[in-house]
Motif scaffolding. Structure first.
Motif, PDB file in Angstrom:
ATOM      1  N   MET A  34     -27.663  19.259-108.172  1.00 22.37           N
ATOM      2  CA  MET A  34     -28.723  18.335-108.527  1.00 22.37           C
ATOM      3  C   MET A  34     -28.525  17.794-109.927  1.00 22.37           C
ATOM      4  SD  MET A  34     -31.381  20.963-106.965  1.00 22.37           S
ATOM      5  CE  MET A  34     -29.987  22.002-106.545  1.00 22.37           C
ATOM      6  N   TYR A  36     -31.089  16.271-112.923  1.00 28.13           N
ATOM      7  CA  TYR A  36     -32.450  16.019-113.375  1.00 28.13           C
ATOM      8  C   TYR A  36     -32.394  15.167-114.638  1.00 28.13           C
ATOM      9  CZ  TYR A  36     -34.651  19.400-110.232  1.00 28.13           C
ATOM     10  OH  TYR A  36     -35.132  20.053-109.121  1.00 28.13           O
ATOM     11  N   TYR A  49     -29.685  14.663-105.472  1.00 26.11           N
ATOM     12  CA  TYR A  49     -29.595  15.966-104.806  1.00 26.11           C
ATOM     13  C   TYR A  49     -28.474  15.860-103.779  1.00 26.11           C
ATOM     14  CZ  TYR A  49     -31.401  20.101-102.286  1.00 26.11           C
ATOM     15  OH  TYR A  49     -31.562  21.323-101.698  1.00 26.11           O
ATOM     16  N   ARG A  96     -31.109  27.962-102.640  1.00 31.73           N
ATOM     17  CA  ARG A  96     -31.664  26.657-103.011  1.00 31.73           C
ATOM     18  C   ARG A  96     -32.760  26.707-104.051  1.00 31.73           C
ATOM     19  NH1 ARG A  96     -33.145  22.215 -98.914  1.00 31.73           N
ATOM     20  NH2 ARG A  96     -34.241  23.803 -97.743  1.00 31.73           N
ATOM     21  N   ARG A  97     -33.537  27.754-104.100  1.00 29.52           N
ATOM     22  CA  ARG A  97     -34.696  27.722-104.971  1.00 29.52           C
ATOM     23  C   ARG A  97     -34.437  28.299-106.354  1.00 29.52           C
ATOM     24  NH1 ARG A  97     -39.333  29.130-100.503  1.00 29.52           N
ATOM     25  NH2 ARG A  97     -39.544  26.987 -99.786  1.00 29.52           N
TER      26      ARG A  97
ATOM     27  N   ASN B  94     -41.744  24.237-105.846  1.00 35.95           N
ATOM     28  CA  ASN B  94     -40.995  23.445-104.866  1.00 35.95           C
ATOM     29  C   ASN B  94     -41.311  23.901-103.455  1.00 35.95           C
ATOM     30  OD1 ASN B  94     -39.528  25.815-105.317  1.00 35.95           O
ATOM     31  ND2 ASN B  94     -37.604  24.878-104.702  1.00 35.95           N
ATOM     32  N   GLY B  95     -41.130  22.952-102.565  1.00 40.78           N
ATOM     33  CA  GLY B  95     -41.358  23.200-101.160  1.00 40.78           C
ATOM     34  C   GLY B  95     -40.056  23.324-100.410  1.00 40.78           C
ATOM     35  N   ASP B  96     -40.056  22.973 -99.174  1.00 41.64           N
ATOM     36  CA  ASP B  96     -38.887  23.185 -98.316  1.00 41.64           C
ATOM     37  C   ASP B  96     -37.703  22.288 -98.657  1.00 41.64           C
ATOM     38  OD1 ASP B  96     -40.976  23.781 -95.402  1.00 41.64           O
ATOM     39  OD2 ASP B  96     -40.250  25.137 -96.970  1.00 41.64           O
ATOM     40  N   THR B  97     -37.945  21.149 -99.311  1.00 43.44           N
ATOM     41  CA  THR B  97     -36.837  20.248 -99.622  1.00 43.44           C
ATOM     42  C   THR B  97     -35.974  20.789-100.750  1.00 43.44           C
ATOM     43  OG1 THR B  97     -38.094  19.018-101.280  1.00 43.44           O
ATOM     44  CG2 THR B  97     -38.218  18.252 -98.978  1.00 43.44           C
ATOM     45  N   GLY B  98     -36.470  21.733-101.485  1.00 45.01           N
ATOM     46  CA  GLY B  98     -35.705  22.282-102.600  1.00 45.01           C
ATOM     47  C   GLY B  98     -35.917  21.564-103.909  1.00 45.01           C
TER      48      GLY B  98
END
Lengths: 111, 111
Positions: A34, A36, A49, A96-97, B94-98
C-alpha cells in the motif's frame, strides 16, 4: 536493518514533473502493498493498494511491485503542488491487518 | 461520513501523570489499532483489537494499555507516562477490505 526501507527525502520537484517514490523490504512473506499519503497535521490516507507483483494505475498514480527484487514504487505523473505531502509505503503478509510501514518520503512540488 | 475521532489532539503532561487518549469510529469495524509515529521510524503499531474484549500487543506495547469494551471505542491508556512516550499517536480502524482509516492524530508531549 529495518524491515522496510524508504528514503526520507525531502524530494523537491517542479510542477508537472514525474515523481518516483520507492521502498525496499526484506520480508518475503509480504503480499499486500500500500501507499499512504499524509498531509501535515493529518492522519495518513490510502492512495494505492496492490496484491502481489504487478502494476496498478489510478489516474496520475501508478504503483509497481517487484516481489523478486523486494522493491515497490509509486509514480506520480504531472505532479501538482497539492501532491506535496509525506508518502508512506506499507505492507503486510497474509494477515493484511498488521501493516509494516516505511518511515515516509517528504515530497515538495514547487509551483 | 466515515470517521475515526481521537481526543485530545494536543496534550502536554508531566512524567507519571496517568492519561487516556480516546478513539471512536463510526464504521462498525471490528479491527482497531493504535500507532505511534516518530521521525525516522515511521508508524509503529502499539496495540490492536480484533473485536470487543479481544486485544493484543503490537510492535511497541511497553508502557501502554488498551481496552475494548464497545465496538466503536478503543482508548489508549498511559498509566505512568515517561518522556520517551512523547510522540504523535494515531488510532486506526479497518474492515474487510484491509484499508486502514486513520484519525487526525494526537500529539503528546511528556515533560
Amino acid at each position: 536493518q529495518k524491515e522496510v526501507e524508504q528514503d526520507p527525502g525531502p524530494l523537491s520537484v517542479p510542477e508537472g514533473a514525474i515523481v518516483s517514490l520507492n521502498c525496499t523490504y526484506s520480508n518475503s512473506a509480504f503480499q499486500y502493498f500500500m501507499w499512504y499519503r499524509q498531509y501535515s497535521r493529518k492522519g495518513p490516507e490510502l492512495l494505492m493498494y496492490t496484491y502481489s507483483s504487478g502494476n496498478k494505475e489510478d489516474g496520475r498514480f501508478t504503483a509497481q511491485v517487484d516481489k523478486s527484487s523486494k522493491y515497490i514504487s509509486l509514480f506520480i505523473r504531472d505532479s501538482q503542488p497539492s501532491d506535496s505531502a509525506t508518502y508512506l509505503c506499507a505492507m503486510s503478509d497474509t494477515g493484511r491487518r498488521a501493516l509494516t510501514f516505511g518511515s515516509g518520503t517528504r515530497l515538495q512540488v514547487q509551483p | 461520513e466515515a470517521q475515526v475521532t481521537q481526543n485530545p489532539r494536543y496534550l502536554i503532561t508531566v512524567t507519571g501523570k496517568k492519561l487516556t487518549v480516546t478513539c471512536s469510529q463510526n464504521m462498525n469495524h471490528e479491527y482497531m489499532s493504535w500507532y505511534r509515529q516518530d521521525p525516522g521510524l515511521g508508524l509503529r503499531q502499539i496495540y490492536y483489537s480484533m473485536n470487543v474484549e479481544v486485544t493484543d500487543k503490537g510492535d511497541v506495547p511497553e508502557g501502554y494499555k488498551v481496552s475494548r469494551k464497545e465496538k466503536r471505542n478503543f482508548p489508549l491508556i498511559l498509566e505512568s507516562p515517561s518522556p520517551n512516550q512523547t510522540s504523535l499517536y494515531f488510532c486506526a480502524s479497518n474492515g474487510d477490505t484491509g484499508e486502514l482509516f486513520f484519525g487526525e492524530g494526537s500529539r503528546l508531549t511528556v515533560l
